[in-house]
Design an enzyme around this catalytic site. Structure first.
Site, PDB file in Angstrom:
ATOM      1  N   ASP A 226       0.837  -1.199   0.000  1.00  0.00           N
ATOM      2  CA  ASP A 226       0.000   0.000   0.000  1.00  0.00           C
ATOM      3  C   ASP A 226       0.876   1.255   0.000  1.00  0.00           C
ATOM      4  O   ASP A 226       1.892   1.332   0.692  1.00  0.00           O
ATOM      5  CB  ASP A 226      -0.877  -0.023   1.257  1.00  0.00           C
ATOM      6  CG  ASP A 226      -1.913   1.064   1.282  1.00  0.00           C
ATOM      7  OD1 ASP A 226      -2.785   1.071   0.402  1.00  0.00           O
ATOM      8  OD2 ASP A 226      -1.854   1.914   2.198  1.00  0.00           O
ATOM      9  N   GLU A 277      15.215 -14.622   0.136  1.00  0.00           N
ATOM     10  CA  GLU A 277      15.589 -15.674   1.076  1.00  0.00           C
ATOM     11  C   GLU A 277      14.687 -16.892   0.928  1.00  0.00           C
ATOM     12  O   GLU A 277      14.984 -17.969   1.452  1.00  0.00           O
ATOM     13  CB  GLU A 277      15.481 -15.157   2.519  1.00  0.00           C
ATOM     14  CG  GLU A 277      16.408 -13.996   2.861  1.00  0.00           C
ATOM     15  CD  GLU A 277      16.067 -13.392   4.224  1.00  0.00           C
ATOM     16  OE1 GLU A 277      15.234 -13.991   4.943  1.00  0.00           O
ATOM     17  OE2 GLU A 277      16.629 -12.334   4.559  1.00  0.00           O
TER      18      GLU A 277
END
Length: 563
Positions: A226, A277
């Site tokens: 957002d 990751e």
């Protein structure tokens, strides 16, 4: 008919939709769920996560690749969940973390990915950090997590600058200090209940790394971010007055001291390293209201986000030259940085495109429409253009976003009573702007059921109009001419023909009000004009509306395969 002359606009080559190893987000069709308005399983009138789980088969049959869920985290709901008090738990009105895990597992079992909405520009004023900041006082480490500033004037009674809130009114609120005296001011680009974080603070950055890992560890496939063009404010917080009648999120403006500052890109590079990751192509999508595809593409450079919403496309009117320009610019700009173009026509912040495309008066983003708005849309023209625009959009290379209910042809709900409205924009502008409630009304599932199947007891947090009875999903299921059938057809053909990873080739020798292009083995024609156009030879694969006398009527789009 004269043979059309092709003009190729290149798009990045990344194999086909079915090629193993292709990043899913390059061609995905992603369906936005606004949870409080999707399906209510508990009967309290507010949609919830179990409601989403109950309709996963419906979403699978529609043919979407992923679901983006607007915020469902703990929140006082001053801005429908975009005011987050706890980023790592589910608000009880939506359910529990166990409900989320069940929904996630159910979606994954059906081959559907889940994207979580994150709100990093601001928190709720009920967040523990902000409550600590109020208690700690000026100069404290707690206040340094937010944008607290001393006021101007002899007694600090003037706000630090003249910035206005996106929702109307001032962007600063003065606090009362622990000793009871008037004190500092805090910045809130949105509602006063949504204080902005200070992203120059390492504590803020580390907290959000933890939030990302919390949801990634649960198995989510990505995040919609957002206000991704916000977060960083210009040094010195200089005064700024936006142009009159501009969109509330700044999509028409450049060089705004609180939008699109260079420092935001460092944040997204950091977030990208966190996602890397994890395996399985986790993705970031930016809500970045910027004035052009070239500027928006800066958010999706190879080490930043994977996607950015194409708001210049959303804001383009139903006009062939304008659409051709924004499509060309988008494919070039996003392709230049190795990212897919994205396409979107509706979401929870804009007038639904079944109404917006037929408006005859200016309507800045965020303003909404209501009973007294000028230039209200003709619903028949609006639906025809909406179906045609979607048929055009889903033929384009790249990734596409759908907003819940558009597959039913839902219009904007215009005649909401004043006392039912809940958008902060309505209150902060004293009713001068209707805001976004009209696109957030709970959607209809069943014609002859309480709340049209949205809620078992008939309660709805916003009232539904009677016309929803004719648009409910159950009656569209059996109607081959329905908007639901059109969407299913388009999504199935798009997937089968790998249009999302295709290449667009413009066809030039048509009228100026006709959009014409090739993608793989299809010819796509859209008539944005007022008179019919001749049809070329080919096998009809999809059509947004009926054809007449072997011509393409106005406000109609078709897909033709080679004969």
């Amino acid at each position: 008919m004269t043979t059309p002359t092709p003009e190729t606009t290149p798009t990045p080559e990344h194999g086909t939709d079915a090629t193993p190893g292709t990043e899913w987000w390059r061609s995905a069709v992603i369906y936005q769920i606004y949870p409080r308005s999707f399906a209510d399983s508990s009967g309290d009138g507010v949609g919830d996560l179990r409601g989403v789980t109950a309709h996963l088969d419906d979403l699978a049959s529609l043919g979407v690749d992923a679901l983006w869920l607007s915020p469902f985290q703990v929140s006082p709901q001053k801005d429908a969940g975009y005011d987050v008090a706890d980023y790592c738990d589910v608000d009880p009105i939506f359910g529990t973390l166990a409900d989320f895990d069940e929904m996630l597992a159910g979606a994954h079992a059906r081959g559907i990915r889940i994207i979580v909405d994150l709100v990093p520009n601001h928190s709720s004023d009920q967040h523990a950090w902000f409550q600590q900041a109020l208690t700690a006082g000026p100069g404290s480490a707690e206040r340094a997590r937010y944008m607290f500033r001393d006021g101007k004037g002899e007694h600090g009674e003037v706000p630090p600058n003249n910035w206005e809130s996106v929702f109307g009114g001032p962007a600063w609120t003065r606090v009362t200090e622990p000793d009871g005296t008037p004190g500092q001011w805090y910045l809130h680009l949105f509602d006063a209940s949504q204080p902005d974080f200070d992203w120059s603070n390492p504590e803020v950055r580390e907290m959000f790394r933890g939030v990302l890992r919390f949801w990634l560890d649960r198995g989510v496939d990505g995040f919609r971010v957002d206000v991704a063009h916000g977060l960083v404010k210009a040094d010195g917080l200089p005064d700024y007055t936006p142009p009159a009648e501009t969109g509330s999120m700044g999509g028409e403006q450049a060089d705004v001291p609180y939008w699109g500052q260079p420092g935001v890109h460092e944040i997204w590079r950091d977030w990208r390293t966190v996602l890397e990751e994890y395996d399985d192509d986790r993705a970031l999508c930016a809500e970045a209201w910027m004035p052009s595809p070239d500027i928006t593409a800066q958010w999706v450079r190879p080490d930043e986000m994977h996607q950015a919403f194409n708001f210049p496309y959303l804001e383009t009117p139903w006009n062939a030259p304008a659409l051709r320009e924004v499509i060309t610019d988008s494919l070039r700009a996003f392709g230049d940085v190795g990212a897919p173009a994205t396409w979107v026509l509706s979401n929870h912040d804009v007038v639904r495109h079944a109404s917006r495309l037929a408006l005859t008066a200016e309507n800045p983003q965020g303003a909404g429409i209501g009973p007294d708005s000028p230039g209200k849309p003709d619903p028949v023209i609006g639906l025809a253009r909406a179906r045609a625009a979607t048929t055009l959009m889903l033929a384009l290379p790249g990734s596409a976003y759908l907003y819940q209910g558009e597959e039913l042809g839902l219009p904007e709900v215009i005649d909401l009573p004043d006392e039912a409205r809940q958008d902060p924009t309505w209150f902060r502008t004293n009713g001068e702007r209707y805001g976004r409630d009209g696109c957030r009304v709970p959607i209809p599932w069943t014609t002859h059921a309480p709340a049209y199947g949205f809620s078992p007891d008939g309660d709805t947090w916003l009232p539904q109009p009677e016309e929803f009875a004719t648009l409910a999903r159950d009656i569209q299921e059996t109607d081959p001419d329905s908007t639901l059938w059109l969407y299913r057809t388009l999504l199935a053909e798009r997937r089968q023909r790998h249009l999302g990873t295709g290449t667009l080739t413009w066809l030039n020798e048509y009228r100026d009000d006709i959009i014409a292009f090739r993608n793989r083995d299809l010819t796509i024609l859209a008539n944005t004009g007022t008179t019919p156009a001749p049809l070329p030879p080919g096998t009809l694969i999809a059509q947004s509306g009926p054809l007449t006398h072997n011509t393409l009527p106005p406000d109609t789009t078709i897909w033709l395969a080679d004969a």
